[in-house]
Scaffold this motif. Structure first.
Motif, PDB file in Angstrom:
ATOM      1  N   ASN A  31       0.286  38.843  36.118  1.00  0.00           N
ATOM      2  CA  ASN A  31       0.002  39.895  37.097  1.00  0.00           C
ATOM      3  C   ASN A  31       0.733  39.691  38.415  1.00  0.00           C
ATOM      4  OD1 ASN A  31      -2.280  41.859  36.107  1.00  0.00           O
ATOM      5  ND2 ASN A  31      -2.757  39.835  35.274  1.00  0.00           N
ATOM      6  N   GLY A  32       1.950  39.203  38.345  1.00  0.00           N
ATOM      7  CA  GLY A  32       2.807  39.180  39.518  1.00  0.00           C
ATOM      8  C   GLY A  32       2.801  37.916  40.351  1.00  0.00           C
ATOM      9  N   PHE A  33       2.182  36.850  39.873  1.00  0.00           N
ATOM     10  CA  PHE A  33       2.167  35.584  40.585  1.00  0.00           C
ATOM     11  C   PHE A  33       2.870  34.531  39.738  1.00  0.00           C
ATOM     12  CE2 PHE A  33      -1.502  37.912  42.084  1.00  0.00           C
ATOM     13  CZ  PHE A  33      -1.480  37.713  43.453  1.00  0.00           C
ATOM     14  N   PHE A  55      -4.450  19.952  51.559  1.00  0.00           N
ATOM     15  CA  PHE A  55      -3.453  20.979  51.253  1.00  0.00           C
ATOM     16  C   PHE A  55      -3.056  21.742  52.520  1.00  0.00           C
ATOM     17  CE2 PHE A  55      -2.015  25.098  49.670  1.00  0.00           C
ATOM     18  CZ  PHE A  55      -1.201  24.735  48.603  1.00  0.00           C
ATOM     19  N   ARG A  56      -4.041  22.084  53.339  1.00  0.00           N
ATOM     20  CA  ARG A  56      -3.778  22.807  54.588  1.00  0.00           C
ATOM     21  C   ARG A  56      -2.916  21.967  55.532  1.00  0.00           C
ATOM     22  NH1 ARG A  56      -6.833  26.812  56.662  1.00  0.00           N
ATOM     23  NH2 ARG A  56      -5.901  27.951  54.965  1.00  0.00           N
ATOM     24  N   ASN A  57      -3.149  20.658  55.555  1.00  0.00           N
ATOM     25  CA  ASN A  57      -2.322  19.782  56.386  1.00  0.00           C
ATOM     26  C   ASN A  57      -0.880  19.728  55.885  1.00  0.00           C
ATOM     27  OD1 ASN A  57      -4.353  19.105  58.212  1.00  0.00           O
ATOM     28  ND2 ASN A  57      -5.052  17.395  56.974  1.00  0.00           N
ATOM     29  N   LEU A  58      -0.696  19.804  54.571  1.00  0.00           N
ATOM     30  CA  LEU A  58       0.647  19.816  54.000  1.00  0.00           C
ATOM     31  C   LEU A  58       1.351  21.142  54.225  1.00  0.00           C
ATOM     32  CD1 LEU A  58      -0.009  18.155  50.517  1.00  0.00           C
ATOM     33  CD2 LEU A  58       1.233  17.166  52.439  1.00  0.00           C
ATOM     34  N   ASN A  59       0.576  22.223  54.200  1.00  0.00           N
ATOM     35  CA  ASN A  59       1.143  23.566  54.284  1.00  0.00           C
ATOM     36  C   ASN A  59       0.225  24.446  55.131  1.00  0.00           C
ATOM     37  OD1 ASN A  59       2.329  26.018  53.905  1.00  0.00           O
ATOM     38  ND2 ASN A  59       2.329  25.943  51.679  1.00  0.00           N
ATOM     39  N   PRO A  60       0.364  24.387  56.454  1.00  0.00           N
ATOM     40  CA  PRO A  60      -0.555  25.089  57.356  1.00  0.00           C
ATOM     41  C   PRO A  60      -0.603  26.609  57.190  1.00  0.00           C
ATOM     42  CG  PRO A  60       0.772  23.493  58.561  1.00  0.00           C
ATOM     43  CD  PRO A  60       1.330  23.565  57.177  1.00  0.00           C
ATOM     44  N   VAL A  61       0.426  27.226  56.618  1.00  0.00           N
ATOM     45  CA  VAL A  61       0.427  28.685  56.484  1.00  0.00           C
ATOM     46  C   VAL A  61      -0.079  29.159  55.124  1.00  0.00           C
ATOM     47  CG1 VAL A  61       2.256  28.989  58.190  1.00  0.00           C
ATOM     48  CG2 VAL A  61       2.849  28.789  55.772  1.00  0.00           C
ATOM     49  N   ALA A  62      -0.326  28.230  54.223  1.00  0.00           N
ATOM     50  CA  ALA A  62      -0.808  28.615  52.888  1.00  0.00           C
ATOM     51  C   ALA A  62      -2.206  29.209  52.975  1.00  0.00           C
ATOM     52  CB  ALA A  62      -0.821  27.406  51.958  1.00  0.00           C
ATOM     53  N   LYS A  63      -2.490  30.102  52.083  1.00  0.00           N
ATOM     54  CA  LYS A  63      -3.816  30.692  51.959  1.00  0.00           C
ATOM     55  C   LYS A  63      -4.641  29.819  51.014  1.00  0.00           C
ATOM     56  CE  LYS A  63      -2.864  34.147  54.547  1.00  0.00           C
ATOM     57  NZ  LYS A  63      -3.546  34.380  55.814  1.00  0.00           N
ATOM     58  N   ILE A  64      -5.924  29.727  51.295  1.00  0.00           N
ATOM     59  CA  ILE A  64      -6.802  28.912  50.471  1.00  0.00           C
ATOM     60  C   ILE A  64      -8.012  29.740  50.062  1.00  0.00           C
ATOM     61  CG2 ILE A  64      -8.305  26.883  50.420  1.00  0.00           C
ATOM     62  CD1 ILE A  64      -6.270  25.566  52.336  1.00  0.00           C
ATOM     63  N   VAL A  65      -8.247  29.787  48.760  1.00  0.00           N
ATOM     64  CA  VAL A  65      -9.396  30.479  48.205  1.00  0.00           C
ATOM     65  C   VAL A  65     -10.110  29.490  47.284  1.00  0.00           C
ATOM     66  CG1 VAL A  65     -10.215  32.412  46.813  1.00  0.00           C
ATOM     67  CG2 VAL A  65      -8.213  32.708  48.300  1.00  0.00           C
ATOM     68  N   GLU A 100      -7.428  40.810  43.139  1.00  0.00           N
ATOM     69  CA  GLU A 100      -7.561  41.599  44.366  1.00  0.00           C
ATOM     70  C   GLU A 100      -7.547  40.693  45.601  1.00  0.00           C
ATOM     71  OE1 GLU A 100     -11.153  44.092  46.302  1.00  0.00           O
ATOM     72  OE2 GLU A 100     -10.626  44.655  44.251  1.00  0.00           O
ATOM     73  N   GLU A 101      -8.306  39.610  45.548  1.00  0.00           N
ATOM     74  CA  GLU A 101      -8.373  38.681  46.677  1.00  0.00           C
ATOM     75  C   GLU A 101      -7.019  38.039  46.949  1.00  0.00           C
ATOM     76  OE1 GLU A 101      -9.560  36.751  49.921  1.00  0.00           O
ATOM     77  OE2 GLU A 101     -10.874  38.134  48.834  1.00  0.00           O
ATOM     78  N   LEU A 102      -6.338  37.596  45.911  1.00  0.00           N
ATOM     79  CA  LEU A 102      -5.040  36.942  46.114  1.00  0.00           C
ATOM     80  C   LEU A 102      -3.985  37.927  46.601  1.00  0.00           C
ATOM     81  CD1 LEU A 102      -4.817  34.369  43.197  1.00  0.00           C
ATOM     82  CD2 LEU A 102      -5.622  34.059  45.531  1.00  0.00           C
ATOM     83  N   ARG A 103      -4.017  39.142  46.100  1.00  0.00           N
ATOM     84  CA  ARG A 103      -3.069  40.154  46.593  1.00  0.00           C
ATOM     85  C   ARG A 103      -3.313  40.431  48.069  1.00  0.00           C
ATOM     86  NH1 ARG A 103      -3.830  43.318  41.115  1.00  0.00           N
ATOM     87  NH2 ARG A 103      -2.035  42.490  39.986  1.00  0.00           N
ATOM     88  N   GLU A 104      -4.589  40.498  48.457  1.00  0.00           N
ATOM     89  CA  GLU A 104      -4.932  40.716  49.863  1.00  0.00           C
ATOM     90  C   GLU A 104      -4.459  39.540  50.715  1.00  0.00           C
ATOM     91  OE1 GLU A 104      -8.965  40.811  52.458  1.00  0.00           O
ATOM     92  OE2 GLU A 104      -8.933  42.109  50.685  1.00  0.00           O
ATOM     93  N   GLN A 105      -4.732  38.335  50.269  1.00  0.00           N
ATOM     94  CA  GLN A 105      -4.315  37.139  51.013  1.00  0.00           C
ATOM     95  C   GLN A 105      -2.797  37.097  51.166  1.00  0.00           C
ATOM     96  OE1 GLN A 105      -6.174  34.695  52.454  1.00  0.00           O
ATOM     97  NE2 GLN A 105      -8.132  35.521  51.809  1.00  0.00           N
TER      98      GLN A 105
END
Length: 128
Positions: free
Chosen positions: A27-29, A70-80, A116-121
């Motif tokens: 689905n596009g990821f 993970f956030r420390n490694l990649n501060p702009v990444a989205k986390i769900v 839906e959540e990942l597309r929004e993020q």
């Protein structure tokens, strides 16, 4: 052409992790499955991911602690994060008290809700 979002899917239940990665890939990821927090970190150190999608309750490294690293490694990444247990509430509260605010979904989760959540993020990340 926009780059395909890369998602690191983590769950100690192999069926869940593999199935979610397959659904996302169809689905596009671009999705990679990991079956533990330490395995997920190995992937994160080797490659860039736009999103971490992780179960909360895992051993030896729970999903909240994984998300912080993970956030420390990649501060702009989205986390769900997702969970099916009440044990996660204390972990999430401790993370919030330490200044970490992560999106959390409750199991059982319909795959459409995750998509839906990942597309929004991912769309929020592109608009910044």
């Amino acid at each position: 052409m926009p780059r395909t979002p890369r998602v690191l899917v983590v769950d100690d239940d192999h069926v869940i992790a593999t199935t979610l990665a397959l659904i996302l890939s169809r689905n596009g990821f671009e999705a990679v499955a990991a079956f533990s927090g330490p395995e997920a970190l190995q992937h994160a150190y080797k490659s860039h991911f736009d999103v971490l999608l992780s179960d909360v309750v895992m051993e030896p490294l729970n999903g909240v602690r994984l998300a912080v690293i993970f956030r420390n490694l990649n501060p702009v990444a989205k986390i769900v994060l997702f969970t099916g247990t009440e044990d996660a509430a204390q972990l999430m509260l401790a993370a919030a008290n330490a200044g970490h605010d992560f999106k959390i979904l409750r199991k059982p989760i319909h795959p459409g809700t995750i998509l839906e959540e990942l597309r929004e993020q991912c769309s929020e990340a592109r608009s910044v």
